[in-house]
Scaffold this motif. Structure first.
Motif, PDB file in Angstrom:
ATOM      1  N   THR A  69      -0.526   8.995  -4.156  1.00 19.49           N
ATOM      2  CA  THR A  69      -0.038   7.682  -3.722  1.00 19.49           C
ATOM      3  C   THR A  69       0.215   6.783  -4.928  1.00 19.49           C
ATOM      4  O   THR A  69       1.241   6.101  -5.009  1.00 19.49           O
ATOM      5  CB  THR A  69      -1.055   7.020  -2.772  1.00 19.49           C
ATOM      6  OG1 THR A  69      -1.243   7.849  -1.618  1.00 19.49           O
ATOM      7  CG2 THR A  69      -0.563   5.654  -2.326  1.00 19.49           C
ATOM      8  N   SER A  72       3.446   7.670  -6.665  1.00 19.17           N
ATOM      9  CA  SER A  72       4.633   7.149  -5.977  1.00 19.17           C
ATOM     10  C   SER A  72       4.778   5.642  -6.183  1.00 19.17           C
ATOM     11  O   SER A  72       5.886   5.132  -6.346  1.00 19.17           O
ATOM     12  CB  SER A  72       4.566   7.469  -4.478  1.00 19.17           C
ATOM     13  OG  SER A  72       4.636   8.854  -4.249  1.00 19.17           O
ATOM     14  N   ASN A  76       8.072   3.816  -7.810  1.00 18.63           N
ATOM     15  CA  ASN A  76       8.778   2.740  -7.122  1.00 18.63           C
ATOM     16  C   ASN A  76       8.750   1.450  -7.921  1.00 18.63           C
ATOM     17  O   ASN A  76       9.760   0.739  -8.016  1.00 18.63           O
ATOM     18  CB  ASN A  76       8.164   2.514  -5.739  1.00 18.63           C
ATOM     19  CG  ASN A  76       8.674   3.479  -4.706  1.00 18.63           C
ATOM     20  OD1 ASN A  76       9.794   3.350  -4.219  1.00 18.63           O
ATOM     21  ND2 ASN A  76       7.884   4.472  -4.367  1.00 18.63           N
ATOM     22  N   TRP A 200      11.446   3.293  -1.150  1.00 14.43           N
ATOM     23  CA  TRP A 200      10.512   4.129  -0.392  1.00 14.43           C
ATOM     24  C   TRP A 200      11.252   5.093   0.532  1.00 14.43           C
ATOM     25  O   TRP A 200      10.730   6.149   0.875  1.00 14.43           O
ATOM     26  CB  TRP A 200       9.545   3.263   0.414  1.00 14.43           C
ATOM     27  CG  TRP A 200       8.461   2.686  -0.434  1.00 14.43           C
ATOM     28  CD1 TRP A 200       8.367   1.409  -0.893  1.00 14.43           C
ATOM     29  CD2 TRP A 200       7.319   3.368  -0.961  1.00 14.43           C
ATOM     30  NE1 TRP A 200       7.234   1.253  -1.665  1.00 14.43           N
ATOM     31  CE2 TRP A 200       6.574   2.438  -1.716  1.00 14.43           C
ATOM     32  CE3 TRP A 200       6.850   4.675  -0.860  1.00 14.43           C
ATOM     33  CZ2 TRP A 200       5.389   2.775  -2.374  1.00 14.43           C
ATOM     34  CZ3 TRP A 200       5.676   5.022  -1.499  1.00 14.43           C
ATOM     35  CH2 TRP A 200       4.950   4.075  -2.250  1.00 14.43           C
ATOM     36  N   ILE A 203      12.047   8.181  -1.658  1.00 12.08           N
ATOM     37  CA  ILE A 203      10.988   8.716  -2.513  1.00 12.08           C
ATOM     38  C   ILE A 203      10.853  10.231  -2.356  1.00 12.08           C
ATOM     39  O   ILE A 203      10.578  10.944  -3.329  1.00 12.08           O
ATOM     40  CB  ILE A 203       9.646   8.003  -2.213  1.00 12.08           C
ATOM     41  CG1 ILE A 203       8.622   8.315  -3.301  1.00 12.08           C
ATOM     42  CG2 ILE A 203       9.121   8.368  -0.846  1.00 12.08           C
ATOM     43  CD1 ILE A 203       8.959   7.720  -4.644  1.00 12.08           C
ATOM     44  N   ILE A 238       2.260   4.959   3.694  1.00 11.50           N
ATOM     45  CA  ILE A 238       3.466   4.315   3.156  1.00 11.50           C
ATOM     46  C   ILE A 238       3.705   2.966   3.833  1.00 11.50           C
ATOM     47  O   ILE A 238       4.046   1.975   3.178  1.00 11.50           O
ATOM     48  CB  ILE A 238       4.686   5.234   3.319  1.00 11.50           C
ATOM     49  CG1 ILE A 238       4.544   6.468   2.427  1.00 11.50           C
ATOM     50  CG2 ILE A 238       5.980   4.494   2.983  1.00 11.50           C
ATOM     51  CD1 ILE A 238       5.643   7.501   2.599  1.00 11.50           C
ATOM     52  N   GLY A 242       3.782  -0.662   2.076  1.00 18.10           N
ATOM     53  CA  GLY A 242       4.887  -1.586   2.266  1.00 18.10           C
ATOM     54  C   GLY A 242       4.423  -2.930   2.777  1.00 18.10           C
ATOM     55  O   GLY A 242       4.923  -3.980   2.346  1.00 18.10           O
TER      56      GLY A 242
END
Length: 265
Positions: A69, A72, A76, A200, A203, A238, A242
């Motif tokens: 996580t 990622s 981003n 996202w 991704i 996710i 967000g």
């Protein structure tokens, strides 16, 4: 008492709004549980909430959920920071000066129709298959949408402000600094908050290039293994990221542009 619930563009007291928000989450979980319990959709395709919750143990201890996580999030973050760094100055140049608008405006609008998943091969050829390629790909996915928005926001600056500074004898740079920059940034901040979520959505495409890690690659692998409970768990992670990211942007927006949140009496 209920008329306010259906008023056009109405507002609710904060305590009622919070209660309705919580009720919405409970309703969603209830419907999800009912669909899973009665198997209106096969559990192999639509796992129950308790099975998704149980999958987090395996995701954490066997699949390194936290590390992936974080990987990622870093991708981003680098992607949309680069996109913002490109879009703001380039957008101001194109939006403010007719020469550059004539040269590039139509070309930039056309970029919005480029299917990003189809240009992955180009980014691999240009940047290789390492982290830099993934960052460039994610940044490009935001740039094609954010850049035209910056130009549009420049067009939306009200003429009354420009006439006022011209009356005061401001030159071009003073006009840009005192009118265009604050007016555009205060509006573009909302656009950035919405558009950075695009990274996202891409991704998985970015992280599948060499599968060195990331939550997107995890989701793809879990789907290939028919572990839909894991896929649901990853999607929930996710969504939570967000949600927190959105709250962070709102906090920054309030700190940088407090005038937007002053209620007119």
């Amino acid at each position: 008492m209920t008329s306010g619930l259906f008023a056009l563009r109405g507002t609710l007291p904060k305590n009622k709004f919070t209660l309705i928000e919580i009720s919405g989450v409970i309703l969603l979980l209830s419907v999800w549980s009912l669909v899973a319990y009665f198997e209106w959709v096969p559990n192999a395709l639509f796992p129950a909430p308790w099975k998704v919750l149980a999958a987090f143990k395996e995701l954490h201890f066997e699949d390194a959920l936290v590390l992936n996580t974080w990987e990622s999030i870093k991708l981003n973050l680098m992607g949309y920071l680069e996109a913002i760094a490109v879009c703001l100055p380039v957008g101001f140049i194109i939006g403010l000066f007719p020469l550059f608008r004539g040269l590039f405006h139509r070309n930039i609008d056309a970029l919005r129709y480029v299917p990003l998943t189809a240009v992955t091969g180009l980014f691999i050829a240009w940047f290789g298959i390492d982290t830099n390629m993934k960052v460039q790909f994610l940044a490009f996915g935001i740039i094609v949408y954010l850049l035209p928005v910056v130009v549009q926001r420049i067009d939306e600056v009200e003429k009354v402000y420009l006439q006022t500074v011209f009356t005061l004898g401001a030159n071009k740079w003073q006009t840009i600094r005192s009118v265009f920059i604050p007016a555009v940034l205060s509006k573009v901040s909302d656009d950035i908050r919405v558009l950075v979520a695009i990274s996202w959505t891409y991704i998985i495409v970015a992280e599948l290039i060499n599968k060195t890690g990331g939550i997107g690659a995890m989701a793809y692998t879990a789907a290939r293994q028919s572990r839909i409970d894991k896929v649901f768990g990853i999607l929930i992670v996710i969504i939570l990221i967000g949600f927190l990211q959105d709250k962070l942007f709102v906090w920054l927006d309030k700190a940088l542009f407090p005038h937007k949140y002053v209620k007119n009496k």
